[in-house]
Every structure is written in C-alpha cells, then in structure tokens.
Design an enzyme around this catalytic site. Structure first.
Site, PDB file in Angstrom:
ATOM      1  N   CYS A 184      32.995  44.075  39.066  1.00 15.17           N
ATOM      2  CA  CYS A 184      33.376  44.481  40.816  1.00 15.17           C
ATOM      3  C   CYS A 184      34.614  44.755  40.709  1.00 15.17           C
ATOM      4  O   CYS A 184      34.902  45.752  41.524  1.00 15.17           O
ATOM      5  CB  CYS A 184      32.949  43.421  41.437  1.00 15.17           C
ATOM      6  SG  CYS A 184      31.640  42.509  41.957  1.00 15.17           S
ATOM      7  N   ILE A 185      35.479  44.221  39.405  1.00 13.62           N
ATOM      8  CA  ILE A 185      37.051  44.404  39.976  1.00 13.62           C
ATOM      9  C   ILE A 185      37.457  45.210  38.619  1.00 13.62           C
ATOM     10  O   ILE A 185      39.065  45.572  38.309  1.00 13.62           O
ATOM     11  CB  ILE A 185      38.015  43.477  39.319  1.00 13.62           C
ATOM     12  CG1 ILE A 185      37.633  42.458  38.489  1.00 13.62           C
ATOM     13  CG2 ILE A 185      37.192  42.455  40.206  1.00 13.62           C
ATOM     14  CD1 ILE A 185      38.602  41.453  38.003  1.00 13.62           C
TER      15      ILE A 185
END
Length: 368
Positions: free
Chosen positions: A357-358
């Site tokens: 996600c990052i």
C-alpha cells in the site's frame, strides 16, 4: 509533459506485472497525526525500514512535505534513496501515485486515476483529499512522463493486480462500491480497465479481507506470483470472519481461466493474528472530525499478501506473530529466485495498510 487524449491501449501501452524489471520504487513520507500515532514518528521509522530494504535491490524515491523534508532526508540515510518535496494528504502512494504503463518501444507513461480517499463523502477516510489527487501528476512531472488522466473514473492502485499477460484480478466489494463510480455499470468499469491497462480478462473476487478500510482492496487479499499462479490469504478457522470470504474467493479462482486460457494455481497464505491495536496505540492518534477513528476492539486487516516484488527481492511485512516463519517459507517457495526480506509491518498496519500500500513501482523501459 504531454497529456494524451487517447488511451494507453490505443497507443500500444500495457500495465506490466510487478515482477517485470523496475527503474525505481516510489514512497510518500507519513506525518498525518490523525492517522499515524505519536505524530507519525513510529510510522516514519517503519517506512524508513521499508525504504532501506527496497534500496538493497533498486533505487527508491520518497516524497516528503516541506515541513518533513529535512527529517525524512536524515532518516533515509541511504545512497540509493532520493527524497523529493511533494505535498500530499497522506502516505498511500499505491493508491494516489500513477499506475505506470509501458510499450515495446522503450517508453513509459502513467495513468492518473481519480482519487476520493476511498469513498469520498460516502465512507471516505478523510477530507480534503485534493493534494493526494495531485500526487500522480506531480510524480509524472518529475519523471517527464506522459500522463493519461481519468477525471471521471476513480480507482486506487491497491484495488488491482495484473499478470502482465492480459489478466486482472480485483474485488466487487471495492470496484463496484457505489462510493467509487456510481455512474458506471460493471461493463463500463471493465471497459475502462481494458482501455487503460490493456487487459483482456478480469477476474472478480466477491470481497477482500474482513475490516479492510479500503472496501476490500485485492492487494491485501490475493496477488499474482507469476502468470497462471496466485497467492490467496487463507484461514481454515470457520469462526473467523475471513473464512467465508476465503472460500468464496477460492471458488472464483478455481473456476476462472486467465486471458491465455490457463487454469489458475492457487497458493494459500495464512492470515496472521487476529491482530488488534492496543488502547495506547489508539490513544496516540489525534481525534479530528472526518477522519477514521481508532478502536482497540476492531480487528486489524493484517495480511502477509501485502508485500512488494522488487528487482531480485520480496519485501514483506512481519507482525511478531507465530505465522511469520511460515509466511516467509511460503514466499521463498513461490519466489525461489528472489531474496525474501521481512520488515516489521505493525506500525503501517495501524495506519490502515501495509508494504504494498505504501509503495508504487516504476517499471524500467523495455524494447521488444
């Protein structure tokens, strides 16, 4: 920088698989105090560890606000990590950054999807989100890459996975949610995915992981490991709220054929926990109207599937959980030619996601 009015597919571009060669990986530095506890300091340490793990395999560029630039530069003390000043609303570059597409002539471009903080005013996680909606454009400006903008189509990068050979996996829970593209039918959504990612076959899983704040992003639940093979988050515990979700996903995957006509091989990855935030961790998050509240009674959507494939490596989260060792072994088995590096992922999970996600990979140019 050009802004084509055509589509990537019409111009000969496609979204490559994550295991295809990368030029670099992008990240955004966390600081939002109503999402990251204790002013973001524990999360910053976690993000720095992820960035340094990736930097062992490929260059990393981290975007930081003006107020955090010096701090980020000091903490990211690695010669393979670049820090650039970009303002944003939060740090989920998988969802706010561009989806890069490539052609067979050595060109790389980017798709700049509309972004509404995972639901806008109907379940979105914060407001405003304008700066996050600008992140993809800013990254493409820095890289001098052509930009395809979809003003009337909302999509987050974490809601899709592709095999690079014409097949995409997603979830109905997210892409068909009325808080994303209520004006479009499933057929119209599929048409947009085909036009902008050059896929031919779309596999719809019913749901993502239980309690996933993103409305069930597929990157926290199921991913490709190579063409024709997927890794699925799994539990055999019939009392686990994920049990029926896993069973339903497995049925769809077993009944599906990809764009090449292959039956999918499904590898199972145990779900950690169940994991919960402590009261102390929740108390460290600022309370701001319009932001997602933190509650120690709410189960966290922890997943080992939320990893990143890099050049020669796998960077995956660990949770100080008994299943960590099994997860590492499974990743090493399904990626025998990659080095598996596990980085503590709890602080990222507390914010609502994990390593995939990052991060946002930028593919290397390739010529046929």
């Amino acid at each position: 920088m050009s802004n084509p009015t055509s589509t990537p597919r019409a111009d000969g571009f496609r979204m490559p698989a994550e295991w295809e060669p990368h030029e670099q990986t992008w990240m955004v530095w966390p600081e939002r105090p109503d999402n990251w506890r204790n002013g973001g300091k524990p999360a910053q340490a976690a993000f720095a560890a992820v960035a340094k793990a990736i930097a062992r395999f490929e260059p990393v560029t981290v975007c930081a606000s003006a107020g955090q630039y010096e701090n980020a530069r000091a903490r990211l003390d690695d010669g393979n990590i670049r820090v650039v000043e970009i303002s944003s609303d939060d740090a989920w570059v998988r969802d706010t950054g561009p989806t890069f597409v490539i052609d067979d002539k050595g060109d790389v471009r980017g798709v700049d999807w509309g972004f509404n903080a995972w639901g806008g005013f109907e379940g979105g996680l914060y407001f405003p989100w304008q700066r996050d909606d600008q992140v993809a454009r800013k990254i493409l400006e820095i890289e001098r890459r052509a930009r395809y903008r979809t003003d009337d189509f909302v999509l987050e990068g974490g809601s899709i996975h592709v095999d690079g050979e014409g097949t995409l996996i997603t979830t109905e829970e997210c892409l068909l949610n009325h808080n994303r593209n209520p004006h479009l039918s499933q057929v119209e959504i599929e048409r947009t995915l085909r036009d902008y990612l050059a896929v031919d076959s779309i596999i719809w899983l019913p749901n993502g992981l239980y309690n996933d704040e993103t409305d069930g992003h597929v990157d926290n639940f199921c991913c490709y490991v190579r063409p024709g093979e997927v890794l699925l988050a799994w539990t055999d515990d019939q009392d686990d709220p994920n049990y029926l979700r896993c069973q339903a996903a497995l049925r769809v995957l077993e009944e599906s054929r990809d764009a090449k006509g292959r039956k999918l091989v499904v590898h199972k990855m145990p779900i950690p926990g169940p994991l919960y935030a402590t009261q102390e961790e929740c108390d460290g998050v600022d309370i701001v109207e319009g932001s997602q509240p933190r509650d120690p009674s709410i189960r966290l959507a922890g997943s080992y599937v939320n990893f990143l494939i890099v050049n020669g490596g796998i960077v995956a989260p660990s949770f100080d959980d008994p299943k960590d060792a099994e997860a590492r072994a499974i990743l090493q088995r399904v990626f025998p030619e990659h080095e598996v590096v596990m980085v503590p992922g709890r602080e990222i999970l507390l914010g609502g996601g994990n390593i995939h996600c990052i991060t946002q990979q930028q593919p290397a140019p390739r010529k046929a």
